[in-house]
Design a protein around this motif. Sequence first.
Motif, mmCIF file in Angstrom:
data_model
loop_
_atom_site.group_PDB
_atom_site.id
_atom_site.type_symbol
_atom_site.label_atom_id
_atom_site.label_comp_id
_atom_site.label_asym_id
_atom_site.label_seq_id
_atom_site.Cartn_x
_atom_site.Cartn_y
_atom_site.Cartn_z
ATOM 1 N N GLU A 1 0.818 -1.218 0.000
ATOM 2 C CA GLU A 1 0.000 0.000 0.000
ATOM 3 C C GLU A 1 0.853 1.270 0.000
ATOM 4 O O GLU A 1 0.370 2.344 -0.332
ATOM 5 N N GLU A 2 2.119 1.141 0.376
ATOM 6 C CA GLU A 2 2.995 2.307 0.401
ATOM 7 C C GLU A 2 3.623 2.593 -0.965
ATOM 8 O O GLU A 2 4.275 3.611 -1.136
ATOM 9 N N LEU A 3 3.414 1.697 -1.918
ATOM 10 C CA LEU A 3 3.867 1.918 -3.288
ATOM 11 C C LEU A 3 2.677 2.366 -4.126
ATOM 12 O O LEU A 3 1.677 1.665 -4.223
ATOM 13 N N ASP A 4 2.785 3.534 -4.714
ATOM 14 C CA ASP A 4 1.710 4.052 -5.548
ATOM 15 C C ASP A 4 1.785 3.442 -6.946
ATOM 16 O O ASP A 4 0.805 2.923 -7.458
ATOM 17 N N ARG A 5 2.974 3.516 -7.549
ATOM 18 C CA ARG A 5 3.189 2.983 -8.902
ATOM 19 C C ARG A 5 4.598 2.452 -9.000
ATOM 20 O O ARG A 5 5.525 3.000 -8.420
ATOM 21 N N VAL A 6 4.753 1.425 -9.814
ATOM 22 C CA VAL A 6 6.074 0.905 -10.144
ATOM 23 C C VAL A 6 6.037 0.520 -11.612
ATOM 24 O O VAL A 6 5.144 -0.224 -12.037
ATOM 25 N N HIS A 7 6.978 1.045 -12.391
ATOM 26 C CA HIS A 7 7.056 0.648 -13.788
ATOM 27 C C HIS A 7 8.469 0.856 -14.307
ATOM 28 O O HIS A 7 9.266 1.586 -13.722
ATOM 29 N N GLN A 8 8.756 0.185 -15.405
ATOM 30 C CA GLN A 8 10.059 0.317 -16.025
ATOM 31 C C GLN A 8 10.006 1.452 -17.034
ATOM 32 O O GLN A 8 8.983 1.675 -17.669
ATOM 33 N N VAL A 9 11.124 2.162 -17.150
ATOM 34 C CA VAL A 9 11.184 3.288 -18.080
ATOM 35 C C VAL A 9 12.274 3.049 -19.111
ATOM 36 O O VAL A 9 13.295 2.438 -18.821
ATOM 37 N N GLY A 10 12.025 3.516 -20.297
ATOM 38 C CA GLY A 10 12.973 3.359 -21.393
ATOM 39 C C GLY A 10 12.466 2.346 -22.393
ATOM 40 O O GLY A 10 11.463 1.661 -22.166
ATOM 41 N N PRO A 11 13.165 2.244 -23.512
ATOM 42 C CA PRO A 11 12.729 1.291 -24.547
ATOM 43 C C PRO A 11 12.916 -0.147 -24.078
ATOM 44 O O PRO A 11 13.889 -0.469 -23.402
ATOM 45 N N LYS A 12 11.954 -0.989 -24.441
ATOM 46 C CA LYS A 12 12.004 -2.385 -24.048
ATOM 47 C C LYS A 12 13.151 -3.087 -24.769
ATOM 48 O O LYS A 12 13.397 -2.862 -25.953
ATOM 49 N N LYS A 13 13.844 -3.919 -24.036
ATOM 50 C CA LYS A 13 15.001 -4.640 -24.575
ATOM 51 C C LYS A 13 14.522 -5.747 -25.509
ATOM 52 O O LYS A 13 13.639 -6.526 -25.166
ATOM 53 N N THR A 14 15.111 -5.804 -26.694
ATOM 54 C CA THR A 14 14.793 -6.873 -27.639
ATOM 55 C C THR A 14 15.735 -8.056 -27.389
ATOM 56 O O THR A 14 16.762 -7.920 -26.733
#
Length: 153
Positions: free
Chosen positions: A75-88
């Motif tokens: 509940e203490e994490l609002d959002r988590v995501h990866q940033v940048g272009p996805k690795k091929t």
Amino acid sequence: MTQLHQQLETKYQRITDLEKEIDSLKSSADDLEQYSRRTSLRVAGLHEENEEDPCKVAMDLINDHLSLDPPISIEELDRVHQVGPKKTEDSTTKPRKLLMKFTTRRACRRVFAVRWRLQSSEATKKIFINEHLTEIRAKRMWEARKLKRYCRS
């Protein structure tokens, strides 16, 4: 001719005033953007797997590797995501950074305060947790680190 010279001086003064105003507005915009990032941290160096849940990765990193006591709750994490272009598959680029936004500044500060614990283990030695800075401030920090290294040698 004198009249044209006076008009030219007036225009130059106006341009100077507008440039000062633009600099002030840029600074204000940067301050506001940094303020909105005050509860966010960036994680670099995490090995990236396909179809993994970034939230689970963040929770494992925080509670297992940083050993927070008491542990951070989901509940203490609002959002988590990866940033940048996805690795091929054929790409040799570095893994993407993980952006963690906390619900409170207190939770963010708790994690940031113990980030040094990552350096004590060989498994996490190449993982780094940093503040989520604006581009301008990140460049300033980079320059400061370069100067610090230069002054040491």
